[in-house]
Design an enzyme around this catalytic site. Structure first.
Site, PDB file in Angstrom:
ATOM      1  N   GLU A 163       3.363  -1.305   9.113  1.00 42.79           N
ATOM      2  CA  GLU A 163       1.909  -1.177   8.749  1.00 42.79           C
ATOM      3  C   GLU A 163       1.776   0.210   9.167  1.00 42.79           C
ATOM      4  O   GLU A 163       0.978   0.531  10.756  1.00 42.79           O
ATOM      5  CB  GLU A 163       1.371  -1.837   9.357  1.00 42.79           C
ATOM      6  CG  GLU A 163       1.681  -3.581   8.290  1.00 42.79           C
ATOM      7  CD  GLU A 163      -0.040  -4.547   8.581  1.00 42.79           C
ATOM      8  OE1 GLU A 163      -0.223  -3.745   9.660  1.00 42.79           O
ATOM      9  OE2 GLU A 163      -0.059  -5.029   8.002  1.00 42.79           O
ATOM     10  N   GLU A 350       4.626  -9.647   4.812  1.00 45.89           N
ATOM     11  CA  GLU A 350       3.940 -10.385   5.533  1.00 45.89           C
ATOM     12  C   GLU A 350       3.014 -10.521   3.951  1.00 45.89           C
ATOM     13  O   GLU A 350       2.071  -9.903   3.403  1.00 45.89           O
ATOM     14  CB  GLU A 350       3.017  -9.626   6.328  1.00 45.89           C
ATOM     15  CG  GLU A 350       3.916  -8.912   7.824  1.00 45.89           C
ATOM     16  CD  GLU A 350       3.099  -8.179   8.401  1.00 45.89           C
ATOM     17  OE1 GLU A 350       1.865  -8.394   8.490  1.00 45.89           O
ATOM     18  OE2 GLU A 350       3.444  -7.999  10.123  1.00 45.89           O
TER      19      GLU A 350
END
Ligand code: IFM
Length: 442
Positions: A163, A350
């Site tokens: 991320e 995720e």
């Protein structure tokens, strides 16, 4: 739903969120230790100092994975355990922990999938400018080398970064995450150095790891939809996509920064050196995506910062404890990213949901909503495979409840409930459901 027989069904975690033991075996201070210690930064005033105490309980936690029946585990390596000052002296004791963890996983027939950077930068590097400084990119390559020299023979899947949007913007533009700056230009410079660090680390990993190792990255993906039919909102959604997705994915795919966003960022653009785009575009084996929710986007002409958009809640959507739910956004994102970028393979690195879970009188944790959430998203992943996306695995976030960054322990994302006072682990109903689901797939 039928997935390929070699599909990886996994769970994911990250070092600072679960390990605890922040002062053990020579670990250096991380930016999250420093950030969490500042009053008001973490909702419940907590930190990852103990978290799930996974550093001491990793065997028990791998046992949970065995019971779940997963065949893959995505975890991250704490940079300050390996290089307490960020570069220079390697702390073998820190690497020993991951060495033991990897062996325990392999013994359990669980494929280890390693993320190098999931936000716990050594504070010593932050003191020298952190991601705002180009030297941090070089230090990251050193970190990658130290980890790969020790574990490279046994790790088949590597993610350089998790991320990058959060590292850059939540950490440097929004003061929401460590190191806690509010400086948009700094965020863009940090984003650039993160991308350069990725590009420097990839050839190091290729050199140090087994030839069969697969190397990629795990960005969080936004699925922006225009709030209305107005052209201005469609353009705003496009800018939001540029801000969140294309700014990172275009250079990774060898396209450099998107021109429309370079113009949108006028006055804030980062310093770039000759050859950077070539470094960043090091060929990858796969793209990971972290997908959670959609974003309804409206134009914000009065906004002070790029991308000059506003996020509008959508009352028609169901919510988890902290996000809107829109499972088809997973299918749309997978197919779009495959179409636009065409990486050789993809993983869902995720996906998961937080709910206010509690232990019921019968001792169970009955989280029917999480089961419905996962089922709906698994269906979209299966659709994407049918549509030709080379999806190879799915990592549910998360194995267990953990330290949810600025939300502290107030959000529970786990398949396993953690009683943080006693460190007891209890499978939620969703864990049992996931186990049965995996069984039916085999
Ligand atoms: O807990 C985080 C994780 O660290 C990064 N992706 C989103 C998760 C849930 O918010």
């Amino acid at each position: 739903m039928k997935f390929p027989s070699d599909f990886l069904w996994g769970v994911a975690t990250s070092s600072y969120q679960i390990e605890g033991a922040v002062a053990e075996d020579g670990r250096g201070e991380s930016i999250w230790d420093r950030f969490a210690a500042q009053p008001g930064k973490i909702k419940d005033g907590s930190s990852g100092a103990v978290a799930c105490d996974h550093y001491h309980r990793y065997r028990e936690d791998v046992g949970l994975m065995r019971e779940l029946g997963v065949n893959a585990y995505r975890f991250s390596i704490a940079w300050p355990r390996v290089l307490p000052k960020g570069f220079g002296r390697v702390n073998d004791a820190g690497l020993d922990f991951y060495d033991k963890l990897v062996d325990e996983l392999l013994k359990s027939k669980i494929t280890p999938a390693v993320t190098l950077y999931h936000w716990d930068l050594p504070q010593a590097l932050q003191d020298r400018g952190g991601w705002g400084h180009r030297d941090t990119a070089q230090a990251f390559a050193e970190f990658a080398q130290a980890v790969a020299r020790r574990l490279g023979d046994r790790i088949p899947i590597w993610f350089t970064h998790n991320e990058m949007w959060c590292t850059a913007f939540l950490g440097h533009a929004n003061d929401m995450y460590a190191p806690g700056y509010s400086n948009f230009a700094l965020a863009l410079q940090a984003a650039h150095h993160v991308l350069v660090s990725h590009g420097l680390a990839v050839p190091v990993l290729r050199e140090e790891c087994a030839k069969t190792a697969n190397i990629g990255i795990a960005p969080n993906i936004a699925y922006p939809l225009p709030a209305t039919d107005a052209l201005s909102d469609a353009e705003a959604a496009r800018r939001f996509d540029g801000f969140f997705n294309r700014w990172f994915l275009d250079p990774l795919a060898g396209k450099g920064y998107p021109q429309d966003m370079w113009e949108c960022y006028k006055g804030y653009t980062p310093h770039i050196e000759d050859g950077d785009f070539q470094i960043i575009a090091a060929p990858l084996d796969f793209l990971g995506i972290n997908y959670y929710n959609p974003d309804r986007i409206a134009d914000d002409p009065a906004g002070v910062l790029p991308p000059y958009t506003r996020q509008i809640p959508d009352p028609t959507l169901k919510r988890t404890a902290d996000r809107e739910i829109y499972a088809p956004g997973l299918y749309e994102s997978l197919t779009r990213l495959h179409r636009d970028y065409g990486f050789p393979a993809m993983y869902i690195t995720e996906n998961g949901a937080a709910y206010p879970d509690a232990v019921a009188e019968d001792g169970g944790v009955h989280d029917a909503e999480r089961i419905a959430f996962l089922q709906a998203h698994f269906e979209q992943a299966a659709r994407a495979i049918d549509a030709g996306v080379p999806l190879k695995g799915y990592f549910v976030w998360s194995l267990m409840d953990n330290f949810e960054w600025s939300q502290g322990y107030t959000l529970r994302y786990g398949l396993t409930y953690v009683d943080f006072a006693t460190q007891q682990r209890i499978f939620k109903d969703s864990a049992r459901w996931y186990r049965e689901f995996i069984e039916t797939q085999r």
